[in-house]
Scaffold this motif. Structure first.
Motif, PDB file in Angstrom:
ATOM      1  N   GLU A   1     -10.099  16.047 -11.404  1.00 36.46           N
ATOM      2  CA  GLU A   1     -10.507  14.863 -12.176  1.00 36.46           C
ATOM      3  C   GLU A   1      -9.305  14.233 -12.884  1.00 36.46           C
ATOM      4  O   GLU A   1      -9.107  13.005 -12.824  1.00 36.46           O
ATOM      5  N   GLN A   2      -8.492  15.072 -13.520  1.00 34.00           N
ATOM      6  CA  GLN A   2      -7.333  14.550 -14.247  1.00 34.00           C
ATOM      7  C   GLN A   2      -6.285  13.985 -13.288  1.00 34.00           C
ATOM      8  O   GLN A   2      -5.618  13.002 -13.609  1.00 34.00           O
TER       9      GLN A   2
ATOM     10  N   LEU B   1      -9.265  -5.316 -12.459  1.00 34.72           N
ATOM     11  CA  LEU B   1     -10.144  -4.564 -11.551  1.00 34.72           C
ATOM     12  C   LEU B   1     -10.171  -3.093 -11.949  1.00 34.72           C
ATOM     13  O   LEU B   1     -11.220  -2.446 -11.947  1.00 34.72           O
ATOM     14  N   LEU B   2      -9.013  -2.510 -12.261  1.00 35.99           N
ATOM     15  CA  LEU B   2      -8.928  -1.088 -12.606  1.00 35.99           C
ATOM     16  C   LEU B   2      -8.814  -0.920 -14.132  1.00 35.99           C
ATOM     17  O   LEU B   2      -8.095  -1.627 -14.773  1.00 35.99           O
TER      18      LEU B   2
ATOM     19  N   THR C   1       0.818  -1.225   0.000  1.00 37.92           N
ATOM     20  CA  THR C   1       0.000   0.000   0.000  1.00 37.92           C
ATOM     21  C   THR C   1       0.847   1.267   0.000  1.00 37.92           C
ATOM     22  O   THR C   1       0.460   2.274  -0.577  1.00 37.92           O
ATOM     23  N   ASN C   2       2.002   1.189   0.644  1.00 41.74           N
ATOM     24  CA  ASN C   2       2.893   2.360   0.642  1.00 41.74           C
ATOM     25  C   ASN C   2       3.321   2.699  -0.776  1.00 41.74           C
ATOM     26  O   ASN C   2       3.312   3.851  -1.189  1.00 41.74           O
TER      27      ASN C   2
ATOM     28  N   LEU D   1      -4.987   6.836 -10.668  1.00 42.88           N
ATOM     29  CA  LEU D   1      -5.517   5.482 -10.881  1.00 42.88           C
ATOM     30  C   LEU D   1      -4.776   4.765 -12.007  1.00 42.88           C
ATOM     31  O   LEU D   1      -4.463   3.570 -11.895  1.00 42.88           O
TER      32      LEU D   1
ATOM     33  N   VAL E   1      -2.187  -3.106  -9.253  1.00 46.02           N
ATOM     34  CA  VAL E   1      -3.398  -3.554  -8.543  1.00 46.02           C
ATOM     35  C   VAL E   1      -4.015  -4.752  -9.266  1.00 46.02           C
ATOM     36  O   VAL E   1      -4.369  -5.758  -8.647  1.00 46.02           O
TER      37      VAL E   1
ATOM     38  N   MET F   1       0.419   6.849  -6.721  1.00 49.08           N
ATOM     39  CA  MET F   1      -0.786   7.652  -6.960  1.00 49.08           C
ATOM     40  C   MET F   1      -0.524   9.123  -6.678  1.00 49.08           C
ATOM     41  O   MET F   1      -0.927  10.002  -7.448  1.00 49.08           O
ATOM     42  N   ILE F   2       0.165   9.373  -5.574  1.00 45.89           N
ATOM     43  CA  ILE F   2       0.436  10.762  -5.191  1.00 45.89           C
ATOM     44  C   ILE F   2       1.361  11.439  -6.204  1.00 45.89           C
ATOM     45  O   ILE F   2       1.124  12.578  -6.611  1.00 45.89           O
TER      46      ILE F   2
ATOM     47  N   LEU G   1      -6.957  12.585 -10.339  1.00 46.51           N
ATOM     48  CA  LEU G   1      -7.491  11.295  -9.875  1.00 46.51           C
ATOM     49  C   LEU G   1      -7.267  10.210 -10.921  1.00 46.51           C
ATOM     50  O   LEU G   1      -6.824   9.105 -10.607  1.00 46.51           O
ATOM     51  N   ASN G   2      -7.570  10.547 -12.175  1.00 44.06           N
ATOM     52  CA  ASN G   2      -7.413   9.550 -13.234  1.00 44.06           C
ATOM     53  C   ASN G   2      -5.943   9.185 -13.453  1.00 44.06           C
ATOM     54  O   ASN G   2      -5.628   8.014 -13.700  1.00 44.06           O
TER      55      ASN G   2
ATOM     56  N   ASP H   1       1.301  20.722 -13.287  1.00 43.10           N
ATOM     57  CA  ASP H   1       1.208  21.166 -14.677  1.00 43.10           C
ATOM     58  C   ASP H   1       0.056  22.147 -14.879  1.00 43.10           C
ATOM     59  O   ASP H   1       0.173  23.121 -15.616  1.00 43.10           O
TER      60      ASP H   1
ATOM     61  N   ALA I   1       0.305   3.973  -2.833  1.00 45.20           N
ATOM     62  CA  ALA I   1      -0.032   5.344  -2.450  1.00 45.20           C
ATOM     63  C   ALA I   1       0.983   6.324  -3.017  1.00 45.20           C
ATOM     64  O   ALA I   1       0.616   7.384  -3.539  1.00 45.20           O
ATOM     65  N   GLN I   2       2.248   5.968  -2.940  1.00 45.10           N
ATOM     66  CA  GLN I   2       3.297   6.861  -3.443  1.00 45.10           C
ATOM     67  C   GLN I   2       3.161   7.087  -4.947  1.00 45.10           C
ATOM     68  O   GLN I   2       3.266   8.218  -5.430  1.00 45.10           O
TER      69      GLN I   2
END
Lengths: 167, 109
Positions: free
Chosen positions: B86-87, B108-109, B5-6, B93, B100, B12-13, B89-90, B22, B9-10
């Protein structure tokens, strides 16, 4: 900080699982007809202001001779608003059209009382800021393109120091 | 296979940060330039009133007019920010979908 990051990641994943899709959309899509409608309306407004400025003397051309413009503008904004309202996730644009109509109503009310030519840049500038906002946001809905491109297509807001108002 | 998860998360961030880094400067620049223009317009209204070129009632009408226009600009800024979120988040993901999907054993994703 780590806990916060993990929490954010968990929220993202949960949102995704709940939505059952891999792409998130918070704002609706670009609409070419709305774009064209805004651009056409802005052009009509510029023609209208040129007409108001062309009157002799220090006052803008009178309301009575130009009142048709307000009716035509109301119809045009109403059509654009209805279209915007019918599109998904488009509430920002709908509210922006409402605010544009509010200002045309204010302009009409002031015009009935008489407007001096020195006031015209304030009205024109405010409306152009609104048109720029609408176009900038609409073009940003294309995604993937920098919204500064939209600014380049939008009418420039005339700087107040070029209008003589501050003199 | 278990998910780190670390690491997820990294990733994704970092992906989200890239989008914000940007897009946000352009939004900020638009907001600031419009703010300056509105400040100039409010100063012009005050100047016209001080000269006696317009009445108090007309000055108030001008202020309401500019406030309405300013609110329209703020709505655009809010909308641009939502597109940026939105951009982000996408992007976040997309950055982790492979790891994932591999972990859960299906797309799944």
């Amino acid at each position: 900080m780590k806990i916060r990051q993990l929490y954010l990641a968990a929220v993202f994943l949960l949102a995704l699982l709940l939505s059952g899709c891999t792409s998130i959309k918070l704002v609706g899509d670009y609409d070419a007809q709305t774009d064209k409608g805004i651009t056409a309306l802005q052009k009509d407004m510029e023609v209208f202001f040129v007409t108001l400025e062309s009157a002799e003397g220090s006052m803008a051309a009178p309301y009575a001779a130009n009142k048709d413009f307000y009716g035509q503008t109301k119809v045009a904004i109403s059509s654009l608003r209805i279209r915007a309202d019918a599109l998904e996730r488009n509430s920002f644009t709908v509210r922006m059209f409402d605010k544009l109509q509010n200002n045309f109503d204010r302009l009409a009310a002031d015009h009935r009382e008489g407007i001096s030519k020195r006031e015209l840049p304030l009205y024109r500038g405010g409306l152009n800021s609104q048109f720029t906002s609408l176009l900038t946001f609409e073009l940003a809905k294309r995604r993937g393109q920098k919204f500064e491109d939209a600014r380049a297509l939008a009418p420039a807001t005339p700087p107040i120091f070029e209008t003589g108002l501050s003199r | 296979m278990t998910l780190n998860t670390n690491d997820v998360a990294q990733k994704m961030i970092e992906a989200a940060k890239g989008v914000v880094g940007d897009k946000w400067p352009a939004t900020q620049s638009y907001f600031e330039s419009e703010s300056r223009i509105f400040a100039e317009r409010f100063a012009s209204i005050a100047a016209l009133l001080a000269e006696g070129a317009i009445s108090q009632a007309r000055a108030q009408s001008h202020v309401q007019f500019q406030k309405e226009a300013w609110e329209t600009v703020l709505l655009a800024v809010a909308g641009l920010t939502q597109i940026m979120v939105e951009q982000a988040l996408n992007a976040a993901l997309n950055a982790v979908n492979e790891v994932v999907n591999k972990a859960v054993g299906f797309a799944l994703l």
